[in-house]
Design an enzyme around this catalytic site. Sequence first.
Site, PDB file in Angstrom:
ATOM      1  N   ARG A 232       0.854  -1.197   0.000  1.00  0.00           N
ATOM      2  CA  ARG A 232       0.000   0.000   0.000  1.00  0.00           C
ATOM      3  C   ARG A 232       0.890   1.247   0.000  1.00  0.00           C
ATOM      4  O   ARG A 232       1.896   1.300   0.725  1.00  0.00           O
ATOM      5  CB  ARG A 232      -0.911   0.041   1.240  1.00  0.00           C
ATOM      6  CG  ARG A 232      -2.126  -0.858   1.157  1.00  0.00           C
ATOM      7  CD  ARG A 232      -3.114  -0.425   0.054  1.00  0.00           C
ATOM      8  NE  ARG A 232      -4.275  -1.288  -0.031  1.00  0.00           N
ATOM      9  CZ  ARG A 232      -4.409  -2.330  -0.855  1.00  0.00           C
ATOM     10  NH1 ARG A 232      -3.424  -2.658  -1.673  1.00  0.00           N
ATOM     11  NH2 ARG A 232      -5.525  -3.035  -0.885  1.00  0.00           N
ATOM     12  N   GLU A 261      -2.910   7.174  -4.765  1.00  0.00           N
ATOM     13  CA  GLU A 261      -2.948   6.711  -6.161  1.00  0.00           C
ATOM     14  C   GLU A 261      -4.313   6.924  -6.808  1.00  0.00           C
ATOM     15  O   GLU A 261      -4.409   7.074  -8.025  1.00  0.00           O
ATOM     16  CB  GLU A 261      -2.515   5.247  -6.276  1.00  0.00           C
ATOM     17  CG  GLU A 261      -3.399   4.288  -5.519  1.00  0.00           C
ATOM     18  CD  GLU A 261      -2.798   2.885  -5.431  1.00  0.00           C
ATOM     19  OE1 GLU A 261      -1.588   2.730  -5.571  1.00  0.00           O
ATOM     20  OE2 GLU A 261      -3.580   1.951  -5.201  1.00  0.00           O
ATOM     21  N   HIS A 299      -0.829  -0.314  -9.679  1.00  0.00           N
ATOM     22  CA  HIS A 299      -1.539  -1.231  -8.777  1.00  0.00           C
ATOM     23  C   HIS A 299      -2.051  -2.433  -9.580  1.00  0.00           C
ATOM     24  O   HIS A 299      -3.243  -2.718  -9.625  1.00  0.00           O
ATOM     25  CB  HIS A 299      -2.700  -0.521  -8.054  1.00  0.00           C
ATOM     26  CG  HIS A 299      -3.055  -1.193  -6.762  1.00  0.00           C
ATOM     27  ND1 HIS A 299      -3.343  -0.500  -5.607  1.00  0.00           N
ATOM     28  CD2 HIS A 299      -3.162  -2.511  -6.430  1.00  0.00           C
ATOM     29  CE1 HIS A 299      -3.611  -1.361  -4.636  1.00  0.00           C
ATOM     30  NE2 HIS A 299      -3.503  -2.586  -5.112  1.00  0.00           N
TER      31      HIS A 299
HETATM   32  P1  NAD Z   1      -1.985 -11.142   5.069  1.00  0.00           P
HETATM   33  O1  NAD Z   1      -3.060 -10.624   5.944  1.00  0.00           O
HETATM   34  O2  NAD Z   1      -1.970 -12.584   4.707  1.00  0.00           O
HETATM   35  O3  NAD Z   1      -0.564 -10.800   5.716  1.00  0.00           O
HETATM   36  C1  NAD Z   1      -0.230  -9.567   6.234  1.00  0.00           C
HETATM   37  C2  NAD Z   1       0.859  -9.792   7.261  1.00  0.00           C
HETATM   38  O4  NAD Z   1       1.337  -8.498   7.679  1.00  0.00           O
HETATM   39  C3  NAD Z   1       0.373 -10.509   8.540  1.00  0.00           C
HETATM   40  O5  NAD Z   1       1.231 -11.596   8.817  1.00  0.00           O
HETATM   41  C4  NAD Z   1       0.456  -9.437   9.620  1.00  0.00           C
HETATM   42  O6  NAD Z   1       0.771  -9.955  10.900  1.00  0.00           O
HETATM   43  C5  NAD Z   1       1.571  -8.570   9.078  1.00  0.00           C
HETATM   44  N1  NAD Z   1       1.631  -7.224   9.623  1.00  0.00           N
HETATM   45  C6  NAD Z   1       0.615  -6.454  10.099  1.00  0.00           C
HETATM   46  N2  NAD Z   1       1.111  -5.256  10.490  1.00  0.00           N
HETATM   47  C7  NAD Z   1       2.438  -5.279  10.265  1.00  0.00           C
HETATM   48  C8  NAD Z   1       3.488  -4.357  10.468  1.00  0.00           C
HETATM   49  N3  NAD Z   1       3.270  -3.142  10.973  1.00  0.00           N
HETATM   50  N4  NAD Z   1       4.744  -4.725  10.112  1.00  0.00           N
HETATM   51  C9  NAD Z   1       4.991  -5.948   9.580  1.00  0.00           C
HETATM   52  N5  NAD Z   1       4.032  -6.859   9.363  1.00  0.00           N
HETATM   53  C10 NAD Z   1       2.779  -6.534   9.696  1.00  0.00           C
HETATM   54  O7  NAD Z   1      -2.035 -10.220   3.769  1.00  0.00           O
HETATM   55  P2  NAD Z   1      -1.445 -10.560   2.328  1.00  0.00           P
HETATM   56  O8  NAD Z   1      -2.467 -11.294   1.542  1.00  0.00           O
HETATM   57  O9  NAD Z   1      -0.090 -11.129   2.463  1.00  0.00           O
HETATM   58  O10 NAD Z   1      -1.387  -9.082   1.706  1.00  0.00           O
HETATM   59  C11 NAD Z   1      -0.472  -8.131   2.205  1.00  0.00           C
HETATM   60  C12 NAD Z   1      -0.856  -6.766   1.652  1.00  0.00           C
HETATM   61  O11 NAD Z   1      -0.646  -6.756   0.227  1.00  0.00           O
HETATM   62  C13 NAD Z   1      -2.355  -6.437   1.788  1.00  0.00           C
HETATM   63  O12 NAD Z   1      -2.651  -5.865   3.012  1.00  0.00           O
HETATM   64  C14 NAD Z   1      -2.608  -5.480   0.661  1.00  0.00           C
HETATM   65  O13 NAD Z   1      -2.446  -4.164   1.147  1.00  0.00           O
HETATM   66  C15 NAD Z   1      -1.497  -5.789  -0.332  1.00  0.00           C
HETATM   67  N6  NAD Z   1      -1.999  -6.305  -1.606  1.00  0.00           N
HETATM   68  C16 NAD Z   1      -1.661  -5.656  -2.742  1.00  0.00           C
HETATM   69  C17 NAD Z   1      -2.091  -6.115  -3.980  1.00  0.00           C
HETATM   70  C18 NAD Z   1      -1.694  -5.415  -5.246  1.00  0.00           C
HETATM   71  O14 NAD Z   1      -2.312  -5.649  -6.297  1.00  0.00           O
HETATM   72  N7  NAD Z   1      -0.679  -4.561  -5.245  1.00  0.00           N
HETATM   73  C19 NAD Z   1      -2.905  -7.251  -4.030  1.00  0.00           C
HETATM   74  C20 NAD Z   1      -3.251  -7.908  -2.842  1.00  0.00           C
HETATM   75  C21 NAD Z   1      -2.786  -7.433  -1.636  1.00  0.00           C
END
Ligand code: NAD
Length: 333
Positions: A232, A261, A299
């Site tokens: 993000r 964005e 994105h």
């Molecule tokens: P997820 O919920 O499986 O994993 C997120 C992890 O981050 C968890 O293990 C959590 O404990 C950890 N976390 C929370 N706060 C934190 C911090 N301050 N520092 C370090 N770790 C922390 O989520 P995911 O499916 O792995 O997705 C991760 C992120 O990717 C989503 O939140 C979303 O914002 C982003 N995403 C982006 C796209 C894209 O198209 N660019 C697509 C899907 C997801």
Amino acid sequence: MNILFFELEGWERPYLEKRLPAGHAVDYYNHKVTGADAQKLAGCDILSTFIFSQVNAEILRLAPALKLVATRSTGYDHIDCAAAKKNGIQVSNVPEYGSNTVAEHTFALLLALSRRVIPAYTRTRAGAFDTSGLRGFDLRGKLLGVVGTGNIGLHVIRMATSFGMRVIAYDPFPRKSLADILNFEYVPFDALISESDVITLHCPATEENQHMVRAESIAKMKRGVVLINTSRGALVNTHDLLVALENKHVAAAGLDVLEGEHYIKEDVQLLKDANRAQLLAAIETHKLLARENVIVTPHNAFNSEEAVQRIVTTTVENINTFIATGKSANPVA
Ligand code: NAD
């Protein structure tokens, strides 16, 4: 039920029409929902959007009958979940649709930077076949710092080790047994940012971690570090990253997400809605886009054939479960 879909692509409508139960009024729109949709929202029971719709308190106020917001994404920071909860509105997401997909895009950005693919491509297209200035660096042996070891972070780690990278990770909720299986080590955040050759962000954006990459944290990073963000935009302070790219403390950045964005997509919206700070951030983002040591994708990390299919399938499940039971599958609030 009155169900509204926004931000739809053409192929999604026939897919949804076949799978949603009969007897409900369903409207399909390609644009993102805004205050201009007040009339449509007035009788809406279920609202489904992608991430570019800001489902804020104002949108929720315009939809007094709303019972469920079904976002067709994993992240839900575009939804005011506190306001939704206050109004008894459930929010559901798509928790797992393409963790490998986003992880693969992470490596697309990293490899494009490490092997200077964009300048090489641009040059050869123009007919120049010399390699001067195109020297890259190996991933093998480099230390990768993974911030967030959830679904996507773990796929990134798996891929990184197969490139011969060493991996350290930070997560407030470490999954220690997986560290042994996938051959990485959990370290505190400060150790991660000071030791890594490449840092990649895979945690959700929250109020607490806004601008986790900012001047103070960048100062602790190795000179020449590479930053990848597919998570993000709010996690990175654009101004501070620009300064660090200019003075080469950060050698390069691969960004699939940018602060503000949704404004970059639509300049008109920016001029209408944004405050001074958001305008300044947008100008700095445009400066980022123009830098040679930065690769920006719009994105798009989620955007594979397989992943988008899974997104719609899960959204249909979320909505159908809600209609049948009054409770959504995959609730986030
Ligand atoms: P997820 O919920 O499986 O994993 C997120 C992890 O981050 C968890 O293990 C959590 O404990 C950890 N976390 C929370 N706060 C934190 C911090 N301050 N520092 C370090 N770790 C922390 O989520 P995911 O499916 O792995 O997705 C991760 C992120 O990717 C989503 O939140 C979303 O914002 C982003 N995403 C982006 C796209 C894209 O198209 N660019 C697509 C899907 C997801």
